[in-house]
Scaffold this active site. Structure first.
Site, PDB file in Angstrom:
ATOM      1  N   LYS A 123       0.837  -1.199   0.000  1.00 22.09           N
ATOM      2  CA  LYS A 123       0.000   0.000   0.000  1.00 22.09           C
ATOM      3  C   LYS A 123       0.870   1.246   0.000  1.00 22.09           C
ATOM      4  CE  LYS A 123      -1.934   2.776   2.993  1.00 22.09           C
ATOM      5  NZ  LYS A 123      -1.806   4.026   2.220  1.00 22.09           N
ATOM      6  N   GLU A 163       9.519   0.670  10.891  1.00 22.50           N
ATOM      7  CA  GLU A 163      10.564   1.689  10.659  1.00 22.50           C
ATOM      8  C   GLU A 163       9.869   3.030  10.797  1.00 22.50           C
ATOM      9  OE1 GLU A 163      13.555   0.771  10.226  1.00 22.50           O
ATOM     10  OE2 GLU A 163      13.333  -1.300   9.571  1.00 22.50           O
ATOM     11  N   GLU A 205       9.364  15.223  16.158  1.00 25.39           N
ATOM     12  CA  GLU A 205       9.872  15.113  14.792  1.00 25.39           C
ATOM     13  C   GLU A 205       9.169  16.190  13.960  1.00 25.39           C
ATOM     14  OE1 GLU A 205       8.649  11.681  12.451  1.00 25.39           O
ATOM     15  OE2 GLU A 205      10.684  11.526  11.668  1.00 25.39           O
TER      16      GLU A 205
HETATM   17  P1  NAD Z   1       2.190   7.992   8.291  1.00 23.75           P
HETATM   18  O1  NAD Z   1       2.437   7.152   9.484  1.00 23.75           O
HETATM   19  O2  NAD Z   1       1.177   9.044   8.368  1.00 23.75           O
HETATM   20  O3  NAD Z   1       1.762   7.086   7.051  1.00 23.75           O
HETATM   21  C1  NAD Z   1       2.535   5.964   6.680  1.00 23.75           C
HETATM   22  C2  NAD Z   1       1.623   4.948   6.023  1.00 23.75           C
HETATM   23  O4  NAD Z   1       0.701   4.488   6.990  1.00 23.75           O
HETATM   24  C3  NAD Z   1       0.803   5.510   4.860  1.00 23.75           C
HETATM   25  O5  NAD Z   1       0.746   4.552   3.835  1.00 23.75           O
HETATM   26  C4  NAD Z   1      -0.561   5.733   5.479  1.00 23.75           C
HETATM   27  O6  NAD Z   1      -1.625   5.644   4.571  1.00 23.75           O
HETATM   28  C5  NAD Z   1      -0.615   4.586   6.478  1.00 23.75           C
HETATM   29  N1  NAD Z   1      -1.556   4.836   7.570  1.00 23.75           N
HETATM   30  C6  NAD Z   1      -1.905   6.037   8.098  1.00 23.75           C
HETATM   31  N2  NAD Z   1      -2.850   5.863   9.047  1.00 23.75           N
HETATM   32  C7  NAD Z   1      -3.102   4.533   9.111  1.00 23.75           C
HETATM   33  C8  NAD Z   1      -3.975   3.738   9.883  1.00 23.75           C
HETATM   34  N3  NAD Z   1      -4.818   4.279  10.768  1.00 23.75           N
HETATM   35  N4  NAD Z   1      -3.978   2.403   9.696  1.00 23.75           N
HETATM   36  C9  NAD Z   1      -3.161   1.838   8.778  1.00 23.75           C
HETATM   37  N5  NAD Z   1      -2.319   2.531   8.013  1.00 23.75           N
HETATM   38  C10 NAD Z   1      -2.273   3.875   8.177  1.00 23.75           C
HETATM   39  O7  NAD Z   1       3.618   8.528   7.872  1.00 23.75           O
HETATM   40  P2  NAD Z   1       3.972   9.490   6.654  1.00 23.75           P
HETATM   41  O8  NAD Z   1       3.504  10.834   7.061  1.00 23.75           O
HETATM   42  O9  NAD Z   1       3.543   8.924   5.361  1.00 23.75           O
HETATM   43  O10 NAD Z   1       5.560   9.405   6.631  1.00 23.75           O
HETATM   44  C11 NAD Z   1       6.322  10.137   7.454  1.00 23.75           C
HETATM   45  C12 NAD Z   1       6.834   9.308   8.617  1.00 23.75           C
HETATM   46  O11 NAD Z   1       7.546   8.169   8.123  1.00 23.75           O
HETATM   47  C13 NAD Z   1       7.796  10.051   9.466  1.00 23.75           C
HETATM   48  O12 NAD Z   1       7.519   9.853  10.830  1.00 23.75           O
HETATM   49  C14 NAD Z   1       9.147   9.427   9.106  1.00 23.75           C
HETATM   50  O13 NAD Z   1      10.091   9.543  10.113  1.00 23.75           O
HETATM   51  C15 NAD Z   1       8.769   8.033   8.816  1.00 23.75           C
HETATM   52  N6  NAD Z   1       9.758   7.366   7.954  1.00 23.75           N
HETATM   53  C16 NAD Z   1      10.575   6.421   8.519  1.00 23.75           C
HETATM   54  C17 NAD Z   1      11.529   5.783   7.752  1.00 23.75           C
HETATM   55  C18 NAD Z   1      12.405   4.724   8.366  1.00 23.75           C
HETATM   56  O14 NAD Z   1      12.969   3.926   7.622  1.00 23.75           O
HETATM   57  N7  NAD Z   1      12.533   4.674   9.670  1.00 23.75           N
HETATM   58  C19 NAD Z   1      11.670   6.095   6.401  1.00 23.75           C
HETATM   59  C20 NAD Z   1      10.834   7.071   5.848  1.00 23.75           C
HETATM   60  C21 NAD Z   1       9.869   7.690   6.662  1.00 23.75           C
END
Ligand code: NAD
Length: 496
Positions: free
Chosen positions: A190, A266, A397
């Site tokens: 997804k 992650e 963050e």
């Molecule tokens: P997010 O957590 O909002 O979304 C990530 C994914 O989760 C998306 O596909 C989203 O649709 C899904 N999601 C959101 N709500 C959900 C729910 N209730 N149930 C199931 N899935 C859900 O994160 P983002 O804003 O897309 O990305 C930014 C974050 O990702 C930052 O915190 C960043 O640090 C982290 N990140 C971490 C790494 C790593 O390798 N550690 C790499 C890149 C980004």
């Protein structure tokens, strides 16, 4: 005309967009026909509407994934076969890199230079590296007496789920898909709702490379719809999630509330960039400091926002970092001259601006940066001085282009401040003293420490976080395979 702004705009103007889900080897609409829209954050223009997948679509993808998994056409195939197909996939991604990079750039507001590197160089290298691992991953034989032979074998975990963020859309998809395929899993992917286009396009390349139908499905949708349905699915064996800590927590709960699938997380970070008092404040260090904070507009999980600098070096550091910051070019992400693109959405820009305003309100000194007017979601690289670790900007963050300078008087103080965070993803240390470098690297509680350079490592090195930045799972390296493998003991009683 190659590599010019005009060239990339002409690709954008003629590109054919694929906007359907990719399930069981074919593009299709969501079962209920619902759609979402994606827009270009650098211009505000709507790019396209795309399939909004929900639980019924996830179900269909999981059934297809399980069918092919049980049939064994991928999961029990000769590893050389999986290797050949992954190598073909690498070549196809490379051949299509400009189109994929333009899709990524307009969907995410990322600079075309970064997109070309991630899509055209890193992603094929990932497919190649895991292709080569497919036929080089061995099991073990345990020591026994003559009355038994004990084999410890690795088997594909089954049907995997992958939940992706928007900041490195295509690369994160590849980080999950490449090891899952090398391991022999089926996988339901997804993409983030803000950035589905490049990952959707991968479906056609999977078919062209010869990945059997059903092994990979790509389901664009919202977190609360497609994401939750993957997390809660009783026939998904393992989920690999990259995103925020807040949503990562939900995946632990989904697992507990469903089939106890394994969960690899992650997540976010609040990483330090430490400059000890013996370091030389030269161009090299300043370049690393700037990239550590501002690469991808700071929308990077390992962004080193907290820059912890030995007090005697602060003036020199400030002087030089401001000159470097002035050289960043904000603007059209399709222009190769642009070095910082757009924030992902108006809401995200507002959140980052909220942090910048809070930084000032809580007493940090704003030196440069802040809001940029315009139709796109731009924020200029922002530098704060006098940041203390109790301030909101030092704890949360931010995920935007913000660098905070935190003066310290000793390496112990630097270590204490660096460690005083809920996160543990990454840290950078600059020192010319090898003993101090090793001591800091060992004592910093995080998954990656880079010394005398900002780096996340590469394909070969595991990437993931301590504390609330991650679970024990790791992306990259041979460790990533573990997320997609089960360990089985086969104990054979012998009569010898
Ligand atoms: P997010 O957590 O909002 O979304 C990530 C994914 O989760 C998306 O596909 C989203 O649709 C899904 N999601 C959101 N709500 C959900 C729910 N209730 N149930 C199931 N899935 C859900 O994160 P983002 O804003 O897309 O990305 C930014 C974050 O990702 C930052 O915190 C960043 O640090 C982290 N990140 C971490 C790494 C790593 O390798 N550690 C790499 C890149 C980004």
């Amino acid at each position: 005309m190659s590599q010019t702004k005009t060239h990339f705009h002409s690709i954008k103007d003629t590109i054919s967009l694929t906007t359907q889900a990719f399930i069981d080897g074919a593009y299709c609409d969501a079962a209920d026909g619902d759609k979402l829209e994606t827009s270009n954050p650098a211009t505000g223009e709507t790019i396209a509407s795309f399939a909004h997948c929900k639980a019924a679509d996830v179900d269909r993808a999981v059934v297809a994934g399980r069918r092919v998994f049980n049939a064994g056409t991928w999961s029990r195939s000769a590893p050389e076969y999986r290797k050949e197909i992954l190598l073909k996939l690498a070549a196809l991604v490379e051949q299509n890199k400009e189109e994929l990079a333009v899709l990524e750039s307009i969907d995410a507001g990322k600079t075309i230079t970064d997109c070309l590197h991630e899509v055209g160089t890193e992603a094929p290298a990932f497919f190649r590296w895991y292709a080569e691992l497919a036929d080089k991953t061995f099991g073990k034989i345990a020591p026994t007496g003559d009355d038994a032979m004990a084999l410890i074998v690795k088997e594909p975990a089954g049907v995997a789920g992958a939940i992706l963020p928007w900041n490195f859309p295509f690369l994160m998809a590849v980080w999950k898909i490449a090891p899952a395929l090398a391991a022999g899993c089926s996988i339901v992917v997804k993409p983030a709702e803000q950035t589905p286009l490049s990952t959707i396009r991968l479906g056609a390349l999977l078919n062209e490379a010869g990945v059997p139908a059903g092994v990979v499905s790509i389901l664009p949708g919202l977190g609360e719809t497609a994401g939750q349905a993957i997390g809660m699915h009783d026939d998904i064996d393992t989920v690999s999630f990259t995103g925020s800590t807040e949503v990562g927590r939900m995946f632990m709960r989904y697992s507990g509330d469903s089939n106890l699938k394994s969960v690899g997380l992650e997540m976010g970070g609040k990483s330090p960039f430490i400059v000890l008092d013996d370091a030389a404040i030269n161009d090299d260090l300043i370049e690393h400091a700037a990239m550590a904070a501002f690469w991808n507009g700071g929308q990077n999980c390992s962004a080193n926002m907290r820059q912890i600098i030995a007090k005697p070096l602060v003036d020199d550091f400030m002087d030089k970092i401001l000159k470097r910051v002035a050289a960043f070019q904000l603007g059209d992400p399709l222009d190769p001259e642009t070095t910082i693109g757009s924030m992902i959405t108006p809401e995200h820009k507002a959140q980052v601006m909220g942090y910048i305003n809070k930084g000032t309100a809580e007493g940090a000194r704003l030196i440069v940066g802040g809001d940029v007017d315009g139709p796109g979601q731009f924020i200029a690289p922002t530098v704060f001085d006098g940041v203390t670790n109790d301030m909101t900007i030092a704890r949360d963050e931010i995920f935007g282009p913000v660098l905070g300078i935190m003066p310290v008087t000793s390496s112990e103080e630097a270590l204490a401040i660096a460690s005083d965070t809920d996160y543990g993803l990454h840290a950078t240390v600059f020192t010319r003293d090898i003993d101090r470098a090793i001591s800091m690297a060992r004592r910093l509680p995080c998954g990656t420490v880079s010394v005398n350079g900002f780096s996340e490592g590469d394909i070969k090195t595991p990437f993931g976080g301590y504390k609330q930045s991650g679970s024990l799972a790791r992306d990259n390296g041979t460790e990533a395979l573990e997320q997609y493998l089960q360990t089985k003991t086969i104990w054979i009683t012998t009569s010898g």
